[in-house]
Design a protein around this motif. Structure first.
Motif, mmCIF file in Angstrom:
data_model
loop_
_atom_site.group_PDB
_atom_site.id
_atom_site.type_symbol
_atom_site.label_atom_id
_atom_site.label_comp_id
_atom_site.label_asym_id
_atom_site.label_seq_id
_atom_site.Cartn_x
_atom_site.Cartn_y
_atom_site.Cartn_z
ATOM 1 N N PHE A 396 0.800 -1.229 0.000
ATOM 2 C CA PHE A 396 0.000 0.000 0.000
ATOM 3 C C PHE A 396 0.830 1.275 0.000
ATOM 4 C CE2 PHE A 396 -2.445 -3.310 2.277
ATOM 5 C CZ PHE A 396 -3.527 -3.414 1.417
ATOM 6 N N GLY A 397 2.136 1.179 -0.132
ATOM 7 C CA GLY A 397 2.973 2.371 -0.212
ATOM 8 C C GLY A 397 3.139 3.073 1.121
ATOM 9 N N ALA A 398 3.211 4.400 1.074
ATOM 10 C CA ALA A 398 3.487 5.192 2.274
ATOM 11 C C ALA A 398 2.384 5.040 3.327
ATOM 12 C CB ALA A 398 3.654 6.666 1.903
ATOM 13 N N PHE A 399 1.120 4.987 2.903
ATOM 14 C CA PHE A 399 0.028 4.846 3.855
ATOM 15 C C PHE A 399 0.110 3.502 4.582
ATOM 16 C CE2 PHE A 399 -4.352 3.500 4.876
ATOM 17 C CZ PHE A 399 -4.693 4.509 5.758
ATOM 18 N N GLY A 400 0.427 2.449 3.864
ATOM 19 C CA GLY A 400 0.575 1.142 4.493
ATOM 20 C C GLY A 400 1.707 1.124 5.501
ATOM 21 N N ALA A 401 2.829 1.753 5.138
ATOM 22 C CA ALA A 401 3.954 1.826 6.067
ATOM 23 C C ALA A 401 3.568 2.577 7.334
ATOM 24 C CB ALA A 401 5.148 2.502 5.395
ATOM 25 N N ALA A 402 2.788 3.652 7.194
ATOM 26 C CA ALA A 402 2.342 4.414 8.363
ATOM 27 C C ALA A 402 1.445 3.573 9.260
ATOM 28 C CB ALA A 402 1.603 5.673 7.910
ATOM 29 N N CYS A 403 0.578 2.789 8.665
ATOM 30 C CA CYS A 403 -0.294 1.911 9.461
ATOM 31 C C CYS A 403 0.521 0.875 10.225
ATOM 32 C CB CYS A 403 -1.319 1.227 8.559
ATOM 33 S SG CYS A 403 -2.563 2.336 7.866
ATOM 34 N N GLY A 404 1.523 0.287 9.558
ATOM 35 C CA GLY A 404 2.383 -0.672 10.237
ATOM 36 C C GLY A 404 3.118 -0.052 11.412
#
Length: 462
Positions: A396-404
């Motif tokens: 999911f890109g940057a948003f996925g990394a933020a969620c993780g």
């Protein structure tokens, strides 16, 4: 004169709150300078170029934390413990011991960077590599110098030079480069390193003055083996914490692209305002925790921690609301394309707000003899977070990394607060404020009953 006396008495009574505000204000100033520097860089570079600069900046920052070899945290523990007992021979001996290992380790890491970086990145420019190595060494030295001057001198000397002075030099150079010829990574890192040398020099001048105040005829380092073992555990914790701070951008650059890494970096820089406030709490805690804990003044330490988290929460709550309402407009300062990063900023900012309300649990655990426990907890949590961030960044890109990042770190900091409460007997979180407020009415009621005495009627509400 009466007004000045009143103000002075008030400041003395709320010294912890004033010091916390000063520390967090300096940290906030450093965060704003950093935002300004990278805003100019983002506007002067293409998306890929800015992403590469962000990746290299995070990599050098991580290596600097590793290169200091845990001595920055160790000196806060050692100097506070020995100076609190009046044993300045051991305190200054520990200071010398820390400098020795910092310089040796810093030189080893610089040599490793110069030798290995061309093998991993064959296209790297030699000037950029040398400037990055220069930055790595000065950043390593500044880490140790700042932590030692924090406990031996004061917060203002430590944090002004750690957060503001060198960034001001960097900002001037970045503005000049952008206006005249464009910005290169070599110029960026060289300017930062020169600024850090100036900051380091100022701190050393004040450390020399402090040494003259508590000078001793012979420095003692009888506990070298114990210091080394203790510092090793602290180094492991620092490595894991640094990985949590800096690996995300590098992971995104690897699993996605430099441009996506740049997007995440911009969002993280904005959310980092909350972490700067948390670091401000840690800064004040670092300078007092070991001294108060080992001298048996646990209640005074609890009072300070409660005041710190209350002030910190009051400062960051309006910032969170500001990001919720005007986040898109703030992002467009970096460039119009960064407006799409708004959901990433919201996730990171919310998690950082929760973390800041958990207070300085990590500092208390590290400086009160629980560094091994903290190291185990933070290691397992970071391994889980890195794995989750890598998977979500790829999907999911940057948003996925933020969620993780948020799904692991927010619960982790709440758990650290609970662990600190159980292991050290002090509560660093906002819960300590709520507990204190609930206890006040009960204390007042008990006092009223005691004053009334047996057989006398209690006062009733009219």
């Amino acid at each position: 004169m009466a007004i000045l006396t009143f103000i002075r008495d008030r400041l003395a009574r709320h010294r912890a709150a004033v010091a916390a505000v000063v520390a967090m204000s300096i940290k906030a100033g450093g965060a704003l300078l950093t935002l300004t520097v990278f805003t100019l860089a983002a506007r002067a570079m293409s998306a890929d170029e800015f992403g590469r600069l962000a990746i290299w900046f995070n990599a050098m920052s991580f290596l600097a934390v590793a290169a200091v070899f845990g001595q920055d945290t160790l000196i806060a523990r050692n100097f506070g413990e020995y100076a609190g007992k009046g044993d300045y021979a051991q305190a200054w001996g520990a200071y010398r011991f820390g400098w020795r290992w910092t310089l040796i380790s810093g030189a080893v890491f610089v040599a490793g960077l110069i030798a290995l970086a061309p093998l991993i990145y064959p296209d790297i420019a030699r000037t950029a590599l040398l400037a990055g190595a220069f930055f790595l060494f000065t950043q390593t030295a500044l880490h140790y110098s700042s932590h030692s001057s924090r406990v031996a001198v004061n917060i203002v000397v430590s944090e002004t030079n750690r957060e503001l002075s060198w960034r001001l030099v960097l900002l001037v150079v970045v503005i000049w480069s952008v206006l005249h010829q464009g910005l290169t990574p070599a110029e960026f890192f060289a300017a930062a390193a020169i600024g850090q040398i100036l900051s380091l020099g100022a701190q050393l001048i004040y450390m020399r003055r402090s040494y003259r105040t508590h000078s001793v005829t012979l420095l003692r380092d009888d506990d070298r083996k114990h210091w080394f073992a203790r510092g090793l555990a602290m180094w492991q914790s620092a490595m894991v914490e640094a990985a949590s701070l800096y690996f995300d951008v590098m992971l995104i650059g690897y699993f996605a692209s430099p441009a996506v890494a740049g997007d995440y970096f911009v969002a993280a820089r904005i959310a980092n305002i909350f972490m700067m406030v948390l670091t401000g709490l840690n800064t004040y805690s670092f300078s007092h925790s070991a001294n108060l804990y080992f001298s048996g003044q646990t209640q005074k330490l609890q009072d300070i921690l409660r005041m710190l988290v209350l002030v910190g929460t009051a400062m960051v709550a309006p910032v969170l609301l500001l990001i919720y309402v005007f986040g898109v407009q703030i992002l467009t300062i970096f460039g119009q394309r960064y407006a799409a990063v708004y959901p990433t900023v919201v996730v990171l900012a919310t998690a950082c707000f929760i973390m800041s309300m958990s207070g300085s649990a990590s500092v208390i655990l590290l400086t009160t003899g629980h560094e091994k426990l903290y190291s185990r907890v933070i290691t397992y949590a970071t391994l889980a977070r890195v794995a989750l961030t890598a998977v979500l960044a790829w999907a999911f890109g940057a948003f996925g990394a933020a969620c993780g990042w948020a799904l692991i770190n927010a619960p982790l900091f709440m758990a650290l607060g609970a662990i600190c409460r159980r292991a050290c007997g002090v509560d660093t979180s906002i819960v300590s404020v709520l507990t204190y407020l609930r206890a006040r009415p009960r204390e007042s009621a008990t006092l009223s009953t005691d004053v009334a005495g047996p057989g006398e009627s209690k006062p009733t509400a009219s």
